[in-house]
Design an enzyme around this catalytic site. Sequence first.
Site, PDB file in Angstrom:
ATOM      1  CB  CYS A   1      63.236  49.604  48.376  1.00 53.41           C
ATOM      2  SG  CYS A   1      62.818  49.753  46.643  1.00 53.41           S
TER       3      CYS A   1
ATOM      4  CB  CYS B   1      59.149  56.916  40.610  1.00 53.01           C
ATOM      5  SG  CYS B   1      59.841  56.074  39.164  1.00 53.01           S
TER       6      CYS B   1
ATOM      7  CB  CYS C   1      66.564  60.119  40.000  1.00 56.16           C
ATOM      8  SG  CYS C   1      65.783  58.883  38.934  1.00 56.16           S
TER       9      CYS C   1
ATOM     10  CB  CYS D   1      71.890  49.360  47.601  1.00 59.17           C
ATOM     11  SG  CYS D   1      70.707  50.240  46.562  1.00 59.17           S
TER      12      CYS D   1
ATOM     13  CB  CYS E   1      61.095  57.130  44.301  1.00 60.76           C
ATOM     14  SG  CYS E   1      62.828  56.685  44.527  1.00 60.76           S
TER      15      CYS E   1
ATOM     16  CD  GLU F   1      71.218  58.969  51.766  1.00 62.70           C
ATOM     17  OE1 GLU F   1      71.223  59.596  52.850  1.00 62.70           O
ATOM     18  OE2 GLU F   1      70.203  58.428  51.297  1.00 62.70           O
TER      19      GLU F   1
END
Length: 340
Positions: free
Chosen positions: A331, A114, A110, A103, A117, A90
Site C-alpha cells: 500500500c 498525499c 495521481c 489491486c 504515497c 502497476e
Amino acid sequence: MFNIYDSTEEDFNNYFLSINEKTFRSKQLINWLYRKKVTDFYLMSDIKKALQEKLNQDFIIPSLECITKNISQDGTTKFLFKLADENLIETVLMHQEYGYSLCVTSQVGCNMGCMFCASGLKKKVRNLEVAEMVLQVLTVEQLTGVKITHIVVMGIGEPFDNYLNLLKFLNIVNHPLGLEIGQRHLTVSTCGLVPKIYEFAEFPLQVNLAISLHAPNNELRNKLMPINKSYNIEELFKALKYYYNKTNRRITIEYILINNVNDNQKEARELADLLRGMNAYVNLIPYNEVLENPFKRSTIERQRQFYDTLKKQGINVTLRKEQGSDIAAACGQLRSKYLQ
C-alpha cells in the site's frame, strides 16, 4: 472503431439493435470475451459468419503489454504494464485466504498529492479508459492462470476522479455472464472526494467503500493529504453518514501508521471519538517506506498500542498483514514510472 472492453451489456444491446440484430447477441459476445477468453471473432462459433465480419470491422480487441512481473517472498505479484500510448501502470495480485485479490489502477499518475504515497510522485497524466482497467484483470488471469475473486480499486490514482469509467468497470467485472466477480467482493478506495461519495450512494451495486483517512483531525490531515483542504473531516463524515443511511453498508477506514506522525495515543483516542457510533471498521496499515519521502514505519510497539487503544474504545479494528513490501507492491508504494 469501438474498443470491445469499453462496452457494457447495454452498450452491446444498443450496437446490435443499430445493425438490426437481436440483443441476445450481447450475452453471446460477453460469454466469449470474459468466460471463454476468446479474442478472435472468427472463433466465436455460435455467431454467424456475416456478423463475425461486421464485429471485426467495428471493434478492436486490445491487449496490455507486460513489461515486468515481480514476485514477493509472500507470493504477492506486481505487474508493470505498458499502455498503447507508452504510459506505464502497476497492478498487484495478492493471494488471500479467501481467494485471489487484484489491486487495480485507475489513472496514470495521481493529483491528490498525499505526502506519504509514491503514486502521487508523478502528477496525473490521464484517466484510464474502461478497457485499460478491465484488461488488468483479464491479463493477470491470463498470465497466472488464477481466477480473480476480489478486486480493490486502490492502485495508482484516485478512482472517484475517474468516476464514470469506474462505474462502467464495476458493472463489467460484475456481469453474471462475464467475470462474475461478486459485488460485495468489489472495493473502491477514495481519499475523500465528497461530492462523489454522495453520488456513489446511488450506485445500485453493493460495492464496498473504503476511505483513506490517515489522520483524525484537520490540522494533521491538511499536512498529510491536500484533499482535506477542499473537503475537511466534518464534510467527509457528513457524506459518509449519508452514504451509510442510504446504503446500509459498512465503511472501511484505512489508516496508515507513520512513526511519530499520526500513531500517538492522542490520535488513537481522536480516531475512536470520530468513529464512535458509526458502522465502520478500521484497517490499520503499517507505513510502507518510499525512497523519496522522509516518513518511517511505526514501530511494532506503537502499532500495538494504537490498535489496543481503538479496541478498548469499542472500535472494530484490524492490523493489516503486510504483503509485497519487498517488491514495492504494498500500500502506497505503487508508481506509474519504472524505477531501477
